[in-house]
Design an enzyme around this catalytic site. Sequence first.
Site, PDB file in Angstrom:
ATOM      1  N   GLY A  12       1.622  -4.999  -3.221  1.00 47.64           N
ATOM      2  CA  GLY A  12       1.580  -4.876  -4.686  1.00 47.64           C
ATOM      3  C   GLY A  12       1.195  -3.474  -5.143  1.00 47.64           C
ATOM      4  CB  CYS A 129      -8.532  -1.933 -13.896  1.00 49.24           C
ATOM      5  SG  CYS A 129      -7.396  -2.897 -14.893  1.00 49.24           S
ATOM      6  NE  ARG A 247      -1.219  -3.533 -21.072  1.00 49.22           N
ATOM      7  CZ  ARG A 247      -1.951  -3.920 -20.014  1.00 49.22           C
ATOM      8  NH1 ARG A 247      -2.362  -3.051 -19.107  1.00 49.22           N
ATOM      9  NH2 ARG A 247      -2.290  -5.185 -19.886  1.00 49.22           N
ATOM     10  CG  HIS A 254      -6.963   1.096 -17.780  1.00 46.80           C
ATOM     11  ND1 HIS A 254      -5.590   1.083 -17.781  1.00 46.80           N
ATOM     12  CD2 HIS A 254      -7.348  -0.152 -17.391  1.00 46.80           C
ATOM     13  CE1 HIS A 254      -5.154  -0.120 -17.410  1.00 46.80           C
ATOM     14  NE2 HIS A 254      -6.199  -0.880 -17.158  1.00 46.80           N
TER      15      HIS A 254
HETATM   16  C1  2RA Z   1      -4.686  -4.848 -17.206  1.00 51.22           C
HETATM   17  N1  2RA Z   1      -7.024  -5.094 -16.705  1.00 51.22           N
HETATM   18  O1  2RA Z   1      -4.834  -3.632 -17.420  1.00 51.22           O
HETATM   19  C2  2RA Z   1      -5.721  -5.634 -16.517  1.00 51.22           C
HETATM   20  C3  2RA Z   1      -5.375  -5.771 -15.072  1.00 51.22           C
HETATM   21  N2  2RA Z   1      -6.370  -6.428 -14.338  1.00 51.22           N
HETATM   22  O2  2RA Z   1      -3.694  -5.469 -17.549  1.00 51.22           O
END
Ligand code: 2RA
Length: 348
Positions: A12, A129, A247, A254
């Site tokens: 993955g 994460c 997102r 991130h």
């Molecule tokens: C994401 N934190 O960024 C989640 C993945 N575990 O979608």
Amino acid sequence: DRPTLAVVGATGAVGTVMLSILSQHADIWGEIRLIASPRSAGRKLLVRGVEVEVVALTEEAFEGVDVAMFDVPDDISARWAPIAAAKGAVVVDNSAAFRMDPDVPLVVPEVNPHAARVRPRGIVANPNCTTLSMIVAMGALHAEFGLRELVVSSYQAVSGAGLAGIDALRAQLNLVAGTDLGTKPGDVRRAVGDNTGPFSEPIALNVVPWAGSAQEDGWSSEELKVRAESRKILGLPDLRVSVTCVRVPVVTTHSLTVHARFENEVTVGRAHEILSTAPGVVLFDNPAAGEFPTPADVVGTDPTWVGRVRRSLDDPTALELFVCGDNLRKGAALNTAQIAELIAAELS
Ligand code: 2RA
């Protein structure tokens, strides 16, 4: 004898980064066994410079394994981690299946390494994460000033949703490149059509205030994870935490804006001293010279990068910060590898 390591989910997005980290770190492992779904069995992957054949996930695959790292979906971990533990392996699990189990420690080696020693179920959990992308810096500041509250917004990369997330962003960027899309209501949505991949909305030329699944009162699962996990890792069960997860069209890394309120008055000078010496943190904070972290520069690196450190104008006990961390490295594979290395040191 050097311990045997199993990597479950070796093919993955996180597994791939894991194999490169295992090739870069000190070579403490004896055998490294690669395990994945039966679909991927037989593939050969490079680790420590040699090709290793992937074996299918079965009970026998854990024979003789000392430490098993899991980077697989929650339901696969929920089923297989206890099987690996029953076979005698210490499991380091990167799913959400066990993170909030009171009998499973949730470990960030720079913040609470001692917690990894007590593991009644033979399982140690790796945080999400998004939590991991800020918690090393927050742990360092907490040790000095005493954390009271976090107000956080995330800017999460698409690889948080795995290879499918990366594929979706790349496909959508191809659809919109060289067009005048993004100028009329709904034009990007129409161009992207059903090709939204694992996301509910188009992610090219867009930001989406949603990650995870719907929970009570309008919260997303990702937002609740950051709150619950931060409390558990820092040992602050009553910490006030408000999170909005977003997102963004970034492949990997991130970012988070953080409003952190402390028990005591803070100064930027002292915060700079702490952040510039804390293990696992890089302070990059000179905006007048154009110096602050961005995902494009942070991707592929190990530390948590911190910039834009300011004292809140209306609260001398609060700091504003911008934090970036590679969600596949410290956010996933690196932290898992660090925990596995702590356990290996203890076993030897
Ligand atoms: C994401 N934190 O960024 C989640 C993945 N575990 O979608």
